[in-house]
Design a protein around this motif. Structure first.
Motif: not given
Lengths: 466, 367
Positions: B20-21, B24-25, B51, B54, B56-57, B60-61, B63-65, B68, B71
């Motif tokens: 899955l990683s 995802s990448w 950055l 905060g 970006f982070t 990014f969270e 974005y990962t959801q 995924f 999905r």
């Protein structure tokens, strides 16, 4: 970064595992340090500098103390360490609390500092203090390798929410730790179970507690449901995080100490605190309670010692009066137990459990309140003192929506599932069955957790604010 | 843990984690989720500023959801887990009862009701007060109002909502349509009512507004599945709805103009290209439009109607056309009410404010 997040699980963790696996033994602590700093700085990059400063001060003070062991100079260096670390906590965590209380004095009007609380500062400052104190006491040698000490303090599995790992417990493991497939598998099991506790149970209970706090239709039954849900929420949230930390520690060869031992089966509050947040309790016992004389002093002095320790325990959790009241609440109960109740409680089966659960649930209502007046409002509703109805349509819906999760959580907070699994596992046939079914169930559980993270936005972590 | 169990545990966990990683990448970005009807978060911009702030982070969270792999499959697993494993009544506020999907609308938000009433009063005071218009108000109950108790929904205090709105809009004549609807008049998988089921509502409104109408219609059912807005949100395999619309010879003579872009643009009463789009309900008067004028040269009267409305009005308006020479549909979610004077001359028209309980309970979108 949260363990229970997709960036951690599917970006940070696999990259860290690859890097850690690729480098030779000598470079493993360096990899852990670099990845831990990245992990720490993910949300707030600026705070990395603060932690590096703390580590550097801890490193040099440790060496200075050892060089001057047995002399007054060593004591002075220890005082430097304690003042520096408590000063950091005081500045970032408590300054505004003191200022706002000073501002209550007529004609005093000091501006608030409004500094952001660096994540995990309460945990890593305590770890650094434990290191310098242990060096001063001669319990451990000062760590000469900066990378190893920095890796210990910043070790990402336990960095932001514990367990508070004392240096003497991992000193040997920093240089000589073993990696094995069995340890890795145990780590995976522990990590996935911790994730499940957090993502599948705690988050759902957290939703319920948030709904109650936002509700304009709070009934007596709903308030008790909230108290029970929060009690279970904080247990599954925090013990789940500790499980993940212990499991991840095993990934990298560390054996971290347990932090919880089924606290809700306790028969007294005294026992409860031996089973809840064990690493914090041990820290205060070793570095505050015993140095104050513990119980080997006069009765009145003993009471004062208990009050001091529990005042500090409450205050450690947060710069707010409700945390102080929460700590002192336990101090009073513990004093009553030690002098009056303890023998009786040990004899009264069932009643002693009910006694513990009610007192603990009330304590967590105080703990979770935004301030003391909010805690009083909820407590009044629980005991029907504010005219709230006994039951409401919203209460009925919450029971039907969260009732099953609450039952699962209540059962999961006891050793029952573990006992059943252990008993079944003793049977040779079952053992073979579990050889395949346990890993498959863990895999399915991991996929379900992933599903909840992909489709979930409610994922707070209670102990982050400490 | 014995060797066999350790080995299987490690292999299985690592297989899931790394497969899955890697996907995802390296997977390409998906821009839009059809099932959720929303754009998905793309890889956020990485700069020193984003950055350290905060942003970006946190992006990014998301974005990962959003990005995924598989999905929708994972959303389905979660929904099944919530309903079947944890015995939840709702998943992300979606409740399923006998193949019908509901969304929890709770609690009642009085400040939102007040905001809506304020907006209506402001329009009344600005444009209607000193004219000869007749002002009416009607509330469309959402389908939760009609849901059976067995659905186990946590319902709004609807009576309080109706009374509160009536009390706060004394300048309008209230037209109660609650008794004319049943749960069968709504799509199972969508929030809206079915046009073919609301002719009695249209007749009642026309009668109460003293207008004559003799609209003859034929029902046409599209040979396409209709996946309502709740269908995608449920993430489960639920039978889609079918969608029908009512055709009439009267419509053929009507001219429909949209002013949503600031200039006049002819549109159709039923835009069939929308029927096969992401939201088939948008076929009614082209979906979201700020300002539409429907002119009917063959109307039974020369009266005009100004309909302040939300999306429920899109399927209702064609059924009112026989009684009015002109209907102006205004959606103040998409245009400032302060601009109304530039487009409409308020004189002797009938004015109907018609809003659903869903919109009234979250009325901040009214401008």
């Amino acid at each position: 970064m949260l363990f229970s997040s997709l960036p951690f699980l599917y970006y940070f963790l696999p990259v860290t595992l690859i890097l850690y696996g690729l480098v030779p033994k000598k470079g493993k602590n360096f990899i852990l340090l670099i990845t831990s700093l990245f992990f720490y700085g993910w949300g707030e990059p600026k705070t990395i500098l603060l932690m590096i400063l703390s580590i550097t001060v801890g490193y040099f003070v440790g060496i200075k103390i050892e060089q001057n062991l047995g002399t007054k100079v060593a004591k002075r260096w220890l005082i430097v360490s304690v003042i520096f670390n408590l000063g950091m906590l005081g500045l970032f965590k408590y300054a505004d609390f003191f200022i706002s209380n000073l501002n209550l004095i007529p004609f005093v009007s000091l501006p608030l500092l409004k500094l952001a609380l660096p994540i995990g500062i309460s945990f890593y400052t305590f770890q650094i203090m434990s290191y310098t104190i242990d060096v001063y006491r001669g319990d451990v040698s000062a760590q000469k390798n900066f990378i190893s000490l920095a890796a210990y303090i910043s070790l990402f599995p336990q960095l932001i929410a514990g367990p508070i790992v004392r240096y003497k417990d991992v000193d040997e493991q920093l240089t000589h730790r073993t990696h094995s497939s069995e340890k890795m598998a145990l780590g995976i099991r522990r990590f996935v179970m911790g994730l499940a506790k957090k993502v599948l149970i705690a988050n759902q209970l957290g939703e319920l507690t948030e709904l109650f706090l936002a509700s304009k239709d709070q009934s007596v039954v709903y308030a008790w449901m909230y108290a029970i849900a929060f009690m279970l929420h904080i247990y599954f949230d925090f013990s789940g995080y500790s499980d993940m930390a212990i499991g991840l520690g095993k990934f990298f060869g560390f054996d971290l100490l347990e932090n919880f031992n089924y606290p809700y089966i306790s028969k007294s509050i005294t026992e409860f605190w031996r089973r809840w947040h064990i690493s914090l309790g041990t820290w205060f016992k070793d570095y505050v309670y015993i140095p104050l004389g513990g119980n080997r002093v006069s009765k009145s002095r003993h009471f004062i010692n208990i009050l001091v320790v529990w005042f500090l325990t409450g205050f450690w959790h947060g710069a707010s009066w409700n945390f102080i009241v929460w700590g002192l609440y336990f101090a009073v109960i513990l004093m009553i137990e030690k002098n009056v109740l303890l023998n009786g409680l040990n004899r009264c089966k069932v009643i002693n459990h009910v006694y513990v659960l009610i007192l603990v649930s009330i304590s967590f209502v105080i703990f979770n309140a935004t301030d003391l007046s909010a805690a009083v409002v909820t407590l009044k509703t629980m005991f029907g003192l504010d005219g709230a109805s006994l039951y409401s349509a919203e209460t009925a819906y919450m029971i039907s929506n969260y009732g099953f999760v609450l039952i699962l959580a209540a059962l999961g907070a006891t050793p029952l599932p573990k006992t059943i699994f252990k008993k079944l596992n003793q049977n040779a046939m079952m053992q073979k069955f579990f050889d395949v079914s346990e890993p498959v169930l863990l895999g399915l559980c991991f996929l379900m957790i992933t599903a909840y993270l992909v489709d979930g936005s409610f994922n707070p972590f209670l102990y982050f604010r400490f | 843990m014995n060797r066999v169990r350790s080995t299987i545990t490690i292999l299985l966990f690592m297989a899931i984690l790394f497969s899955l990683s890697f996907v995802s990448w390296f997977k390409s970005e998906t821009l839009y989720s059809d099932s959720e009807r929303r754009g998905l978060q793309r890889f956020p911009e990485l700069t020193v500023e984003t950055l350290f702030s905060g942003s970006f982070t946190s992006s990014f969270e998301t974005y990962t959801q959003d990005q995924f792999p598989l999905r929708d499959v994972f959303r389905k697993i979660k929904a099944m887990g919530a309903f079947n494993l944890f015995q939840k009544q709702d998943n992300n506020d979606i409740v399923i009862d006998d193949d019908a999907i509901y969304k929890l609308e709770y609690p009642l938000n009085e400040s939102m009701l007040d905001h809506a009433a304020d907006r209506f009063e402001s329009i009344y005071n600005t444009y209607l007060k000193d004219t000869d218009v007749h002002v009416y108000f009607s509330i469309v109950p959402d389908k939760n109002y009609y849901a059976d108790d067995s659905a186990g929904l946590l319902k709004l205090d609807y009576n309080h909502l109706f009374e509160h709105m009536k009390e706060n809009t004394p300048f309008m004549t209230y037209l109660d349509i609650t008794s004319m609807l049943t749960i069968d008049d709504f799509y199972r998988t969508d929030t809206h009512w079915r046009q073919e089921k609301i002719t009695d509502v249209a007749d009642y409104l026309l009668k109460e507004m003293n207008t004559e109408s003799d609209l003859k219609t034929t029902e046409v059912t599209l040979n396409l599945p209709f996946y309502g807005v709740y269908h995608g949100q449920s993430a489960l395999n639920i039978e889609p709805d079918s969608i029908s619309y009512l055709m009439s010879e009267s419509f053929e003579q009507c001219e429909v103009i949209s002013y949503s872009t600031g200039t006049a643009k002819p549109i159709e009463i039923y835009n069939m290209s929308k029927a096969s789009g992401k939201d088939a309900y948008e076929l009614f008067l082209n979906g979201a439009e700020a300002l539409i004028e429907i002119t009917n040269p063959n109307a039974k009267t020369d009266k005009e109607l100004i309909l302040f409305r939300d999306s429920f009005g899109s399927s209702l308006a064609p059924l009112l056309i026989d009684g009015y020479a002109k209907i102006t549909l205004v959606d103040i979610r998409y245009m400032q009410s302060s601009m109304l004077g530039d487009f409409i001359e308020f004189d002797q028209q009938d004015v109907l404010f018609m809003y659903s309980t869903l919109l009234l309970n979250s009325s901040l979108v009214l401008k």
